[in-house]
Design a protein around this motif. Structure first.
Motif, PDB file in Angstrom:
ATOM      1  N   THR A 113      33.130 -11.415  10.996  1.00 38.63           N
ATOM      2  CA  THR A 113      33.218 -10.232  10.418  1.00 38.63           C
ATOM      3  C   THR A 113      32.475  -9.905   8.849  1.00 38.63           C
ATOM      4  O   THR A 113      32.435 -11.006   8.264  1.00 38.63           O
ATOM      5  N   TYR A 117      36.137  -6.441   7.280  1.00 37.77           N
ATOM      6  CA  TYR A 117      36.676  -6.873   8.580  1.00 37.77           C
ATOM      7  C   TYR A 117      35.941  -5.921   9.624  1.00 37.77           C
ATOM      8  O   TYR A 117      36.655  -5.814  10.676  1.00 37.77           O
ATOM      9  N   GLU A 118      34.802  -5.577   9.591  1.00 36.03           N
ATOM     10  CA  GLU A 118      33.828  -4.781  10.464  1.00 36.03           C
ATOM     11  C   GLU A 118      33.433  -6.226  11.487  1.00 36.03           C
ATOM     12  O   GLU A 118      32.786  -7.181  10.706  1.00 36.03           O
ATOM     13  N   ILE A 119      33.435  -5.941  12.619  1.00 40.51           N
ATOM     14  CA  ILE A 119      33.128  -6.971  13.568  1.00 40.51           C
ATOM     15  C   ILE A 119      31.561  -7.031  13.773  1.00 40.51           C
ATOM     16  O   ILE A 119      30.970  -6.019  14.147  1.00 40.51           O
ATOM     17  N   GLN A 141      36.322  -2.152  13.705  1.00 41.93           N
ATOM     18  CA  GLN A 141      37.445  -2.934  12.758  1.00 41.93           C
ATOM     19  C   GLN A 141      38.297  -3.865  13.729  1.00 41.93           C
ATOM     20  O   GLN A 141      38.792  -3.367  14.485  1.00 41.93           O
TER      21      GLN A 141
END
Length: 391
Positions: A113, A117-119, A141
């Protein structure tokens, strides 16, 4: 010069060269020992025009050789450094290929990420574990998959450790694609640039659902009765402590009912202990069904039960509940085609007048119960009545 001087003349290779000529080129012609030799008169080498041409040529050749040597020595360190960089680049490529292989084939679920916390990427094990296809979660997210506010609070606390130590580990609950919940032991590692700037988070998940289920089962067994599934004395005391703490702020009335079954020993003696266990289970179900959702039923052991009535408006209401329970348990039970009739003696203690703690309330209700049993059984008493009678 005449033509005879430039004629091709056979020469005996074994003969000594003439003093009047100089061989400037010689090469074998193949078989039978023939050679090609080019000879010029020696006097031509003494002539000025030839010297003028030969000297610059030799000088140029020497300069070229010297330049080549100098250039070779100068470029050798550069070539050596380029060679080392090429080797390092190949090693880096191999390491990247190895890391990509580990990422793709690892049994643990791995997610990469951004710091927010964006994948950015997820390996196949993550999709297998939670059920989400990669194209569905890439760009979303990770925190959107987390369930329970307590888990999110745990992650928030972990961010402080990530800032200080670049790693964190804890239990996190995630929502699977099928709606079920997954308990995971999650390890987060920070990836920083050479300048210390945070670039990525690497998350590794291990499924601990079975371990959590086992822990919850052990915890449940420690706080519940094995025969009836009701809360045991330890769970009752924990519950009462919380409720009393809350009631101290509101002065709400609370009632503790101590129940002891009448003629239960006779059932054990005549029909056996297995029949007695069945009777206890049936009594538990009857009592549970007769209570409100906010009340609590616990089994202390043997044929003794405790009921906690929350938010009792008046003492009389607690008496009405006790009266209805006496009538309920007077109804015959069916055990293995045998009709069994029992009764119940109930003692009632009220908070705050009869006790300020869980222990004192249970003790007061126990005294009132024995008073009811001594008074003829299948009836109920308030602790206040017993206390006044004693004094």
């Amino acid at each position: 010069m005449n033509d005879a001087e430039y004629a091709l003349t056979p020469v005996d290779a074994r003969a000594a060269p003439s003093a009047q000529s100089v061989t400037i080129f010689e090469a074998p012609l193949g078989e039978e020992g023939w050679h090609l030799a080019i000879q010029v008169p020696s006097r031509y080498l003494n002539e000025k025009p030839l010297r003028l041409l030969l000297l610059p040529g030799l000088t140029t050749l020497l300069l070229a050789i010297l330049g080549t040597v100098v250039f070779s020595r100068a470029i050798h360190p550069l070539l050596k450094r380029v060679g080392r960089q090429a080797e390092q680049l190949e090693v880096s490529r191999q390491e990247l290929r190895q890391a990509a292989g580990v990422f793709q084939h690892a049994r643990e679920a791995i997610v990469i990420t951004s710091p927010a916390y964006e994948i950015l990427d997820a390996n196949p094990a993550f999709s297998d574990l939670l059920g989400y296809p990669p194209e569905q979660i890439i760009g979303s997210q990770l925190l959107d998959l987390v369930v329970h506010s307590g888990t999110q609070n745990t992650l928030a606390q972990g961010e402080a450790l990530l800032d200080d130590h670049d790693s964190w580990q804890g239990d996190v609950h995630y929502r699977c694609d099928n709606g079920q919940m997954l308990a995971a032991l999650q390890t987060i590692s920070a990836v920083r640039s050479s300048g210390g700037q945070l670039k990525r988070y690497i998350h590794i998940f291990n499924d601990i659902s079975e371990r959590k289920a086992a822990e919850e089962e052990i915890h449940h067994q420690a706080l519940h009765d094995g025969l009836t599934g009701l809360p045991n004395r330890l769970r009752l005391e924990q519950y009462l402590a919380k409720v009393l703490e809350r009631n101290r702020a509101s002065d709400a009335l609370l009632a503790v009912l101590f129940l002891d079954l009448d003629r239960f020993k006779r059932v054990n003696d005549t029909l056996g202990h297995q029949a007695g266990d069945i009777l206890l289970q049936q009594v538990s179900q009857c009592l549970q069904q007769s209570l409100r959702a906010g009340d609590m039923l616990a089994r202390l052991g043997g044929d003794e039960f405790i009921i906690v009535l929350n938010a009792v408006q008046t003492p009389e209401n607690a008496g009405k509940v006790a009266e209805s329970l006496v009538k309920l348990l007077s109804t015959p039970f069916q055990i293995d085609h045998n009709e069994v009739t029992i009764g119940v003696s109930i003692g009632i203690a009220l908070y705050p007048e009869d006790g300020q703690s869980a222990g004192s309330l249970i003790h007061a209700a126990d005294i009132a119960m024995y008073s009811a049993k001594n008074g003829g059984r299948n009836t109920w008493r308030f602790y206040r009545q017993v206390y006044v009678a004693r004094t």
